[in-house]
Design an enzyme around this catalytic site. Structure first.
Site, PDB file in Angstrom:
ATOM      1  CG  ASP A   1      -2.103   0.913   1.081  1.00 13.59           C
ATOM      2  OD1 ASP A   1      -2.326   1.430  -0.037  1.00 13.59           O
ATOM      3  OD2 ASP A   1      -2.811   1.134   2.085  1.00 13.59           O
TER       4      ASP A   1
ATOM      5  NE  ARG B   1      -1.388   6.569   1.358  1.00 20.96           N
ATOM      6  CZ  ARG B   1      -1.449   5.613   2.278  1.00 20.96           C
ATOM      7  NH1 ARG B   1      -1.163   5.889   3.528  1.00 20.96           N
ATOM      8  NH2 ARG B   1      -1.782   4.386   1.933  1.00 20.96           N
TER       9      ARG B   1
ATOM     10  CG  HIS C   1      -0.296   2.404  -9.406  1.00 27.71           C
ATOM     11  ND1 HIS C   1      -0.496   1.962  -8.121  1.00 27.71           N
ATOM     12  CD2 HIS C   1      -1.376   3.170  -9.709  1.00 27.71           C
ATOM     13  CE1 HIS C   1      -1.659   2.434  -7.668  1.00 27.71           C
ATOM     14  NE2 HIS C   1      -2.203   3.179  -8.616  1.00 27.71           N
TER      15      HIS C   1
ATOM     16  CB  SER D   1      -8.793  -5.277  -3.318  1.00 29.14           C
ATOM     17  OG  SER D   1      -9.279  -3.957  -3.527  1.00 29.14           O
TER      18      SER D   1
ATOM     19  CD1 TRP E   1     -12.933  -5.599  -9.296  1.00 32.38           C
ATOM     20  CD2 TRP E   1     -12.163  -4.702 -11.194  1.00 32.38           C
ATOM     21  NE1 TRP E   1     -12.242  -6.581  -9.976  1.00 32.38           N
ATOM     22  CE2 TRP E   1     -11.765  -6.056 -11.138  1.00 32.38           C
ATOM     23  CE3 TRP E   1     -11.790  -3.937 -12.309  1.00 32.38           C
ATOM     24  CZ2 TRP E   1     -11.014  -6.662 -12.148  1.00 32.38           C
ATOM     25  CZ3 TRP E   1     -11.040  -4.538 -13.325  1.00 32.38           C
ATOM     26  CH2 TRP E   1     -10.660  -5.877 -13.232  1.00 32.38           C
TER      27      TRP E   1
ATOM     28  NE  ARG F   1      -7.608   2.216  -5.603  1.00 34.35           N
ATOM     29  CZ  ARG F   1      -6.404   2.284  -5.091  1.00 34.35           C
ATOM     30  NH1 ARG F   1      -5.378   2.634  -5.863  1.00 34.35           N
ATOM     31  NH2 ARG F   1      -6.181   1.999  -3.827  1.00 34.35           N
TER      32      ARG F   1
ATOM     33  CG  LEU G   1       9.012 -17.422  -4.297  1.00 27.65           C
ATOM     34  CD1 LEU G   1       8.529 -17.437  -2.863  1.00 27.65           C
ATOM     35  CD2 LEU G   1       9.752 -16.110  -4.541  1.00 27.65           C
TER      36      LEU G   1
ATOM     37  CD  GLU H   1       3.157 -13.503  15.474  1.00 24.07           C
ATOM     38  OE1 GLU H   1       3.113 -12.340  15.919  1.00 24.07           O
ATOM     39  OE2 GLU H   1       2.750 -14.498  16.106  1.00 24.07           O
TER      40      GLU H   1
END
Ligand code: IPE
Ligand code: IPE
Ligand code: MG
Length: 247
Positions: free
Chosen positions: A21, A25, A38, A66, A70, A72, A132, A208
């Protein structure tokens, strides 16, 4: 890298999830358009994925888009989809060189055809990689995932494929997008926001949580090492007492 020596390789999270996130900003602070944020966020993704592979973390899941995103402005959504296609095309080589398997979770049917095409190709090309598993959460919403799983399980009960009494945690797990992933051990969110935003609600039951103020495009290898250090100093008790854990 020298600092990586300070991490105990025996106590790494098996599954690291990140809510990336702060792109908007980051750009705003610099007087740029959000889209530049982005683009720089994509560079942070590459850096983080390569570091996780190097460290030996076997599962990394990144929240990239997310179900709520959509909503935005169309301009930003279109740009994000274009950026995704570009990154998939460009980074397939990095994935292959690092033996990384790509996985995608979310309501992928909602993605534009161009994204689905590129995604399908990269998923296919990297499917036998073993170092991975990188899961991209795209058009992902945890409540939506749970609704879909519930519907599938109900249909199986209705058709006598499973009985109501047989429904347990493993049955639920099997019907989630994350069926082939272990539970999340560590969840990181950048940018100072301290919320989950509909991400992996079931899967983080005992994760955690780690929140840091850095905006995602600035998230560096040092920031990840710091998060891992904090994680390694936590005591995961799973309901037991400290004495039981340390005996
Ligand atoms: C995260 O950065 C990227 C996506 C949600 C796609 P944001 O775009 O949410 O950045 P902020 O929160 O507005 O700074
Ligand atoms: C969460 O970030 C989704 C991703 C990081 C892709 P948002 O910036 O959309 O979250 P909220 O809406 O501020 O909680
Ligand atoms: Mg945000």
């Amino acid at each position: 890298m020298k600092e990586e020596n300070t991490i105990n390789s025996e106590k790494l999270p098996q599954h690291l999830a990140i809510i990336m996130d702060g792109n908007g900003r980051w750009a705003k602070q610099k007087g740029f358009l959000r889209t530049i944020g982005h683009e720089n966020g994509a560079t942070a993704v590459k850096r983080t994925v390569e570091q996780c592979a190097r460290l030996g973390i076997p599962f990394l899941t990144l929240y990239a888009f997310s179900t709520e995103n959509w909503n935005r402005p169309k301009f930003e959504v279109d740009m994000l989809m274009k950026l995704l296609v570009k990154a998939l095309k460009k980074e397939v080589k990095t994935l292959q060189e690092n033996n990384i398997k790509l996985n995608a979770i979310g309501n992928l049917d909602l993605l534009p055809a161009t994204v689905r095409k590129e995604l399908t190709e990269v998923l296919e090309k990297t499917k036998n990689n073993t170092r991975l598993t990188l899961s991209l959460a795209l058009s992902y919403g945890s409540r939506n995932e749970l609704i879909e799983a519930t519907k599938e399980i109900c249909n199986k009960v209705k058709n006598n494929i499973i009985s109501v009494d047989a429904i347990d945690e493993s049955v639920i797990n099997k019907h989630l997008y994350t069926h082939n992933l272990p539970d999340v051990d560590l969840l990181i969110r950048t940018s100072g926001e301290q919320r989950i935003s509909n991400f992996l609600l079931w899967q983080i039951a005992y994760a955690e949580l780690y929140f840091c103020d850095v905006l995602w495009p600035d998230f560096s290898n040092e920031h990840l090492l710091e998060a891992l250090k904090v994680y390694q100093n936590r005591e995961r008790r799973y309901g037991k007492t400290s004495e039981q854990i340390n005996k």
